[in-house]
Design an enzyme around this catalytic site. Structure first.
Site, short mmCIF file in Angstrom:
data_model
loop_
_atom_site.label_atom_id
_atom_site.label_comp_id
_atom_site.label_asym_id
_atom_site.label_seq_id
_atom_site.Cartn_x
_atom_site.Cartn_y
_atom_site.Cartn_z
N GLY A 13 0.78 -1.24 0.00
CA GLY A 13 0.00 0.00 0.00
C GLY A 13 0.80 1.28 0.00
N ASN A 15 1.35 3.21 -2.67
CA ASN A 15 0.56 4.18 -3.45
C ASN A 15 -0.64 4.67 -2.63
OD1 ASN A 15 1.49 4.73 -6.31
ND2 ASN A 15 1.80 2.51 -6.14
N ARG A 67 -16.08 -14.56 -9.36
CA ARG A 67 -15.75 -13.14 -9.25
C ARG A 67 -16.98 -12.30 -8.95
NH1 ARG A 67 -10.68 -12.95 -10.57
NH2 ARG A 67 -9.92 -14.54 -11.98
N MET A 92 -4.55 -6.95 -6.75
CA MET A 92 -4.17 -8.04 -7.65
C MET A 92 -5.31 -9.04 -7.86
SD MET A 92 -1.42 -7.11 -8.73
CE MET A 92 0.24 -6.49 -8.59
N ASN A 109 -6.35 2.87 -12.21
CA ASN A 109 -5.31 1.91 -11.81
C ASN A 109 -3.96 2.55 -12.07
OD1 ASN A 109 -4.15 -0.62 -11.04
ND2 ASN A 109 -3.80 -1.06 -13.23
N HIS A 111 0.11 1.42 -12.98
CA HIS A 111 0.91 0.28 -13.42
C HIS A 111 2.35 0.76 -13.65
CE1 HIS A 111 1.72 -3.62 -15.23
NE2 HIS A 111 2.35 -2.99 -16.20
N GLU A 176 5.50 6.87 -9.32
CA GLU A 176 4.10 6.49 -9.05
C GLU A 176 3.51 7.37 -7.95
OE1 GLU A 176 3.12 2.29 -8.71
OE2 GLU A 176 5.10 1.78 -9.50
C1 GAR Z 1 2.86 -0.76 -7.67
O1 GAR Z 1 4.14 -0.71 -8.25
C2 GAR Z 1 1.79 -0.75 -8.73
O2 GAR Z 1 2.12 0.06 -9.83
C3 GAR Z 1 1.73 -2.20 -9.12
O3 GAR Z 1 1.81 -2.89 -7.89
C4 GAR Z 1 2.61 -2.12 -7.00
C5 GAR Z 1 1.86 -1.97 -5.70
O4 GAR Z 1 2.68 -1.34 -4.75
N1 GAR Z 1 0.53 -2.51 -9.85
C6 GAR Z 1 0.49 -3.34 -10.87
O5 GAR Z 1 1.45 -3.97 -11.27
C7 GAR Z 1 -0.87 -3.45 -11.55
N2 GAR Z 1 -0.80 -4.29 -12.69
P1 GAR Z 1 2.03 -0.62 -3.50
O6 GAR Z 1 1.15 -1.66 -2.80
O7 GAR Z 1 3.23 -0.25 -2.64
O8 GAR Z 1 1.27 0.57 -3.97
#
Ligand code: GAR
Length: 217
Positions: A13, A15, A67, A92, A109, A111, A176
């Site tokens: 978490g 982000n 789902r 995820m 989202n 990425h 990010e």
């Molecule tokens: C982040 O790098 C995000 O961009 C990626 O998962 C990570 C989560 O980190 N997301 C993906 O790859 C989506 N396909 P966080 O839990 O520290 O935010």
């Protein structure tokens, strides 16, 4: 009125934490009203609680491949918190087309690649294997295809020959944390317009917009 935002997480978490921090000031156009995790062991849950944000855990594992049943419980939680916008932060789990359609234009989202390059798993390793000299991060609207959809904002980093997936991931993560709050600010303040597959914004183009990699003399 601030827009009411849910952040959906599955892991640490970071982000989410950046969005919570950015949303603190009175003049930010959105407030984080709930953090929802599909895993009870997501580290981000403790971080959210420490920030005083309500959390909800809806374990997705017991739902298996059903789902729609998971999403029904999720939708109830979103309704209870009167959520208007969703930010996925390392969430995820794939959604059904119905759920995505219901939230189209209201669910973002992030990425860690410059989409449409390198969707899916281990995008930083994919970038290194492809030998690209610039990579970055993308904030986009969610559509049924994974890691695709109208792009709201991107940030770029130079890729070094010595980079490993971990060092590149760390640098991209810094980007990010800068772009996700700014993308949410644009969306929540009504400065975003969808034209088919393309997202346009009222934000200015960055005047400092040249990145050449490797550096020239
Ligand atoms: C982040 O790098 C995000 O961009 C990626 O998962 C990570 C989560 O980190 N997301 C993906 O790859 C989506 N396909 P966080 O839990 O520290 O935010």
């Amino acid at each position: 009125m601030k827009r009411r935002v849910a952040i959906l997480i599955s892991g640490r978490g970071s982000n989410m934490a950046a969005l919570i921090e950015a949303a603190r000031p009175k003049d930010f156009p959105a407030e984080i009203v709930v953090v929802i995790s599909n895993r009870a062991d997501a580290g981000g849950l403790d971080r959210a609680k420490a920030s005083g944000i309500p959390t909800v855990t809806i374990e997705s594992k017991p739902f298996g491949k059903d789902r729609a049943a998971f999403e029904a419980v999720l939708q109830t939680a979103l309704d209870q918190h009167r959520v208007e916008l969703i930010c996925l932060g390392g969430f995820m789990r794939l959604f059904t087309a119905e759920f995505v359609q219901r939230w189209f234009g209201r669910m973002l989202n992030i990425h860690p690649s410059l989409l449409p390059s390198f969707p899916g798993l281990e995008p930083q390793a994919q970038a290194l294997r492809a030998g690209v000299k610039i990579s970055g991060a993308t904030v986009h609207f969610v559509i049924p295809e994974t890691d695709a959809g109208p792009i709201l904002m991107q940030g770029a980093v130079a890729v070094a020959d010595a980079d490993t997936p971990d060092t590149l991931a760390e640098r991209i993560l810094g980007i990010e944390h800068r772009i996700y709050p700014e993308a949410l600010r644009l969306l929540a303040s009504g400065q975003v317009r969808l034209e088919g597959d393309v997202c346009k914004t009222l934000a200015k183009t960055n005047p400092d917009d040249t990145l050449i990699s490797p550096a020239t003399e």
